[in-house]
Design a protein around this motif. Structure first.
Motif, PDB file in Angstrom:
ATOM      1  N   ASN A  30      35.786  40.894  40.684  1.00  0.00           N
ATOM      2  CA  ASN A  30      35.960  41.291  42.086  1.00  0.00           C
ATOM      3  C   ASN A  30      36.350  42.745  42.311  1.00  0.00           C
ATOM      4  OD1 ASN A  30      35.333  38.654  42.895  1.00  0.00           O
ATOM      5  ND2 ASN A  30      37.449  38.041  42.605  1.00  0.00           N
ATOM      6  N   LEU A  31      37.315  43.291  41.631  1.00  0.00           N
ATOM      7  CA  LEU A  31      37.756  44.675  41.844  1.00  0.00           C
ATOM      8  C   LEU A  31      37.871  45.387  40.501  1.00  0.00           C
ATOM      9  CD1 LEU A  31      40.616  43.936  44.399  1.00  0.00           C
ATOM     10  CD2 LEU A  31      38.328  44.721  44.947  1.00  0.00           C
ATOM     11  N   LEU A  37      45.718  47.194  39.465  1.00  0.00           N
ATOM     12  CA  LEU A  37      47.047  47.756  39.159  1.00  0.00           C
ATOM     13  C   LEU A  37      47.792  48.115  40.439  1.00  0.00           C
ATOM     14  CD1 LEU A  37      46.356  50.001  36.050  1.00  0.00           C
ATOM     15  CD2 LEU A  37      47.851  48.020  36.172  1.00  0.00           C
ATOM     16  N   PHE A  38      47.107  48.767  41.380  1.00  0.00           N
ATOM     17  CA  PHE A  38      47.751  49.117  42.649  1.00  0.00           C
ATOM     18  C   PHE A  38      48.173  47.874  43.420  1.00  0.00           C
ATOM     19  CE2 PHE A  38      45.512  53.350  42.408  1.00  0.00           C
ATOM     20  CZ  PHE A  38      46.678  54.086  42.253  1.00  0.00           C
ATOM     21  N   LEU A  50      47.309  36.563  42.897  1.00  0.00           N
ATOM     22  CA  LEU A  50      45.895  36.882  43.109  1.00  0.00           C
ATOM     23  C   LEU A  50      45.206  37.248  41.796  1.00  0.00           C
ATOM     24  CD1 LEU A  50      45.952  38.913  46.439  1.00  0.00           C
ATOM     25  CD2 LEU A  50      44.967  36.651  46.063  1.00  0.00           C
ATOM     26  N   TRP A  51      45.909  38.006  40.962  1.00  0.00           N
ATOM     27  CA  TRP A  51      45.333  38.410  39.682  1.00  0.00           C
ATOM     28  C   TRP A  51      44.957  37.190  38.851  1.00  0.00           C
ATOM     29  CZ3 TRP A  51      42.757  41.558  36.868  1.00  0.00           C
ATOM     30  CH2 TRP A  51      42.773  41.452  35.482  1.00  0.00           C
ATOM     31  N   VAL A  54      42.065  35.033  41.074  1.00  0.00           N
ATOM     32  CA  VAL A  54      40.708  35.542  41.311  1.00  0.00           C
ATOM     33  C   VAL A  54      40.398  36.844  40.594  1.00  0.00           C
ATOM     34  CG1 VAL A  54      40.514  34.456  43.572  1.00  0.00           C
ATOM     35  CG2 VAL A  54      41.408  36.770  43.413  1.00  0.00           C
ATOM     36  N   GLY A  55      41.342  37.419  39.888  1.00  0.00           N
ATOM     37  CA  GLY A  55      41.123  38.736  39.316  1.00  0.00           C
ATOM     38  C   GLY A  55      40.586  38.776  37.919  1.00  0.00           C
ATOM     39  N   ARG A  56      40.902  37.779  37.134  1.00  0.00           N
ATOM     40  CA  ARG A  56      40.484  37.829  35.733  1.00  0.00           C
ATOM     41  C   ARG A  56      39.564  36.674  35.426  1.00  0.00           C
ATOM     42  NH1 ARG A  56      43.208  35.433  31.418  1.00  0.00           N
ATOM     43  NH2 ARG A  56      43.483  37.449  30.428  1.00  0.00           N
ATOM     44  N   GLU A  57      38.730  36.913  34.425  1.00  0.00           N
ATOM     45  CA  GLU A  57      37.818  35.877  33.955  1.00  0.00           C
ATOM     46  C   GLU A  57      38.405  35.307  32.680  1.00  0.00           C
ATOM     47  OE1 GLU A  57      33.515  36.097  32.018  1.00  0.00           O
ATOM     48  OE2 GLU A  57      33.574  36.733  34.122  1.00  0.00           O
TER      49      GLU A  57
END
Length: 119
Positions: A30-31, A37-38, A50-51, A54-57
């Motif tokens: 996604n990002l 980090l921010f 959130l990380w 949805v942030g990591r695979e």
């Protein structure tokens, strides 16, 4: 009690920051890495959730293979990069030729060693 919650909150923040920094770029969804980090630094608790959500695979449970065959074929099977039957047959033929050449090289090296040992 408050000290324990603060410590857990800080440990979560540090573990997420380390995870974001050390993870490979190809596993980030996604990002970008800097954006994550921010987000984690600005909103530590929500960013951490959130990380992980949805942030990591995450690594999928890839099948493990024995040491049979060439490593290239095992890698193709592990990534589910299945191609057509003709392509698979061509790969198998190339693998057979490779191992036959290796066997022939070993036989020639052995013959060479035997010739060198003769007086």
């Amino acid at each position: 009690m408050g000290l324990l919650v603060s410590f857990a909150y800080f440990a979560l923040l540090i573990s997420v920051l380390i995870d974001v920094i050390l993870i490979d770029e190809s596993r980030i969804k996604n990002l970008g890495k800097i954006t994550w980090l921010f987000i984690v630094i600005i909103m530590p608790f929500i960013g951490s959730i959130l990380w992980f959500a949805v942030g990591r695979e995450y690594n999928s449970a890839a099948p493990t293979f024995s040491s049979f065959g060439a490593p290239e074929r095992r890698a193709d099977l592990a990534t589910n990069n299945i191609s057509s039957t003709e392509a698979e047959i061509a790969k198998l033929d190339a693998e057979i030729e490779y191992f036959e050449r290796q066997q022939k090289i070993r036989a020639l090296e052995e013959r060479l060693r035997d010739r060198k040992q003769l007086p």
